[in-house]
Scaffold this motif. Structure first.
Motif, mmCIF file in Angstrom:
data_model
loop_
_atom_site.group_PDB
_atom_site.id
_atom_site.type_symbol
_atom_site.label_atom_id
_atom_site.label_comp_id
_atom_site.label_asym_id
_atom_site.label_seq_id
_atom_site.Cartn_x
_atom_site.Cartn_y
_atom_site.Cartn_z
ATOM 1 N N MET A 29 13.308 24.315 13.535
ATOM 2 C CA MET A 29 14.443 25.169 13.865
ATOM 3 C C MET A 29 15.607 24.306 14.345
ATOM 4 O O MET A 29 15.396 23.266 14.976
ATOM 5 N N ARG A 37 7.147 24.388 19.903
ATOM 6 C CA ARG A 37 6.767 25.127 18.692
ATOM 7 C C ARG A 37 7.966 25.307 17.753
ATOM 8 O O ARG A 37 7.846 25.155 16.539
ATOM 9 N N MET A 38 9.111 25.627 18.314
ATOM 10 C CA MET A 38 10.307 25.793 17.491
ATOM 11 C C MET A 38 10.711 24.470 16.831
ATOM 12 O O MET A 38 11.118 24.435 15.666
ATOM 13 N N ARG A 68 13.116 35.134 11.581
ATOM 14 C CA ARG A 68 12.272 34.112 12.210
ATOM 15 C C ARG A 68 12.746 33.847 13.648
ATOM 16 O O ARG A 68 11.939 33.761 14.578
ATOM 17 N N ALA A 69 14.061 33.757 13.827
ATOM 18 C CA ALA A 69 14.614 33.561 15.163
ATOM 19 C C ALA A 69 14.312 34.768 16.053
ATOM 20 O O ALA A 69 14.024 34.624 17.248
ATOM 21 N N ASP A 109 8.615 23.649 13.969
ATOM 22 C CA ASP A 109 8.932 24.519 12.837
ATOM 23 C C ASP A 109 10.313 24.225 12.268
ATOM 24 O O ASP A 109 10.841 24.985 11.463
ATOM 25 N N TYR A 128 17.634 29.932 22.672
ATOM 26 C CA TYR A 128 16.544 30.874 22.950
ATOM 27 C C TYR A 128 15.644 30.443 24.102
ATOM 28 O O TYR A 128 14.918 31.263 24.661
ATOM 29 N N THR A 129 15.667 29.146 24.463
ATOM 30 C CA THR A 129 14.814 28.691 25.561
ATOM 31 C C THR A 129 15.585 28.436 26.844
ATOM 32 O O THR A 129 14.999 28.408 27.925
ATOM 33 N N ILE A 132 17.222 26.410 19.329
ATOM 34 C CA ILE A 132 16.161 26.176 20.319
ATOM 35 C C ILE A 132 16.755 26.239 21.725
ATOM 36 O O ILE A 132 16.205 26.870 22.628
ATOM 37 N N TYR A 186 10.756 34.477 17.263
ATOM 38 C CA TYR A 186 10.666 33.455 18.309
ATOM 39 C C TYR A 186 11.177 34.006 19.640
ATOM 40 O O TYR A 186 10.631 33.701 20.702
ATOM 41 N N ASN A 231 7.525 26.801 24.186
ATOM 42 C CA ASN A 231 8.248 27.475 23.102
ATOM 43 C C ASN A 231 9.148 26.505 22.349
ATOM 44 O O ASN A 231 9.249 26.555 21.119
#
Length: 312
Positions: free
Chosen positions: A293, A287-288, A221-222, A291, A301-302, A298, A225, A284
């Protein structure tokens, strides 16, 4: 787009890249020996991992996290980064992180002679240099302007533009070719792996780590993303350039001068690109967050701070 389709994951993703080169000393050592401009007889024989977080001495300054950071036993330091989308900020970040790696070597009143060289290896899945179509390898050192053979040791920067790589360009360096083929030819659509990669013990081991079956549901899932963020950022950069050009042309026409138009376009493109990337990262993150996360994932990844994420 479902990036988890097929037997293998893409080695350039944050999750897989760090799994391969951030957890297996033999593989990162093989990569560094293959891609860095090391003198004959000075190949790396053993490394130990260091924390990827480079915390400044002054608490008010900016923290940074690199993909992989390691040190040769008793000697040289190495930073390895995978960058999917080229931007000018990345080049400046490379300089900052390498400089931090130099500074962090000394404590208190330790002698400067204890400082060891820092090598920054940067793999870019984009075209970022105004060079020829076959010039994919860029080696930067601190040199004398008039006598470029005179080098000050201490910092070395290597940038590899993966889209420009063609195996026939460097046939004399087998391991470099194998690692770059691994990074450019293996992805979600791979059905048949080149036998050269299977026969070599290092790339064969890396392929086993890339098998989708080795990852759990949260990992996958990660991973998805991550690719969403990459594609969205790429789109945001293109959109930012388009908006910037339109804004710059309008400003330049208003000024009524060619120089004014050029300056306006450059300024508008930079502003549009920066705003597009920031908006994409926040979208992004929303959305994470929706969900459920974990906050640290988060942020990872962002690239946004936990304070910004909590405010969304």
């Amino acid at each position: 787009m479902d990036e988890t389709k097929g037997k293998y994951l893409n080695p350039k993703a944050d999750l897989t890249f760090k799994k391969i080169f951030g957890e297996h000393e033999d593989l990162v050592m093989s990569l560094l020996n293959a891609l860095l401009p090391l003198d004959e007889g000075k190949q790396i024989e053993h490394v130990e991992y260091l924390t990827p977080e480079l915390v400044p001495e002054n608490p008010g300054k900016k923290n940074s996290i690199v993909d992989v950071r390691c040190r040769e036993t008793g000697g040289r330091h190495f930073i390895v980064e995978m960058q999917m989308n080229w931007n000018n900020e990345f080049q400046q970040r490379v300089i900052l992180n390498a400089s931090k790696a130099v500074i962090k070597q000394l404590k208190g009143s330790e002698d400067y002679s204890l400082l060891q060289p820092v090598y920054a290896l940067n793999l870019i899945n984009d075209v970022g240099f105004d060079a020829g179509p076959d010039e994919f390898y860029h080696d930067y050192a601190i040199v004398n302007v008039e006598h470029t053979d005179r080098i000050i040791e201490g910092l070395r920067f290597v940038f590899v533009e993966l889209p420009k790589f063609k195996p026939q360009n460097i046939a004399e360096r087998k391991m470099m070719v194998l690692w770059l083929r691994f990074l450019t030819e293996i992805d979600r659509d791979t059905e048949t792996v080149p036998h050269e990669l299977l026969e070599n013990p290092d790339t064969s081991k890396a392929l086993k780590i890339l098998e989708k079956s080795a990852y759990n549901e949260e990992d996958l899932r990660a991973y998805e993303y991550y690719w969403d963020a990459v594609y969205n950022e790429r789109g945001a950069i293109r959109h930012g350039y388009k908006q910037g050009m339109e804004r710059g042309m309008a400003q330049g026409m208003a000024q009524g001068m060619a120089q004014g138009m050029a300056q306006g376009m450059a300024r508008g493109m930079a502003q549009g690109k920066a705003q597009g990337i920031e908006d994409n990262r926040r979208d992004n993150a929303r959305r994470m967050k929706a969900d459920n996360m974990p906050l640290e994932l988060i942020a990872k990844y962002t690239g946004l701070s936990t304070e910004i994420i909590n405010s969304l």
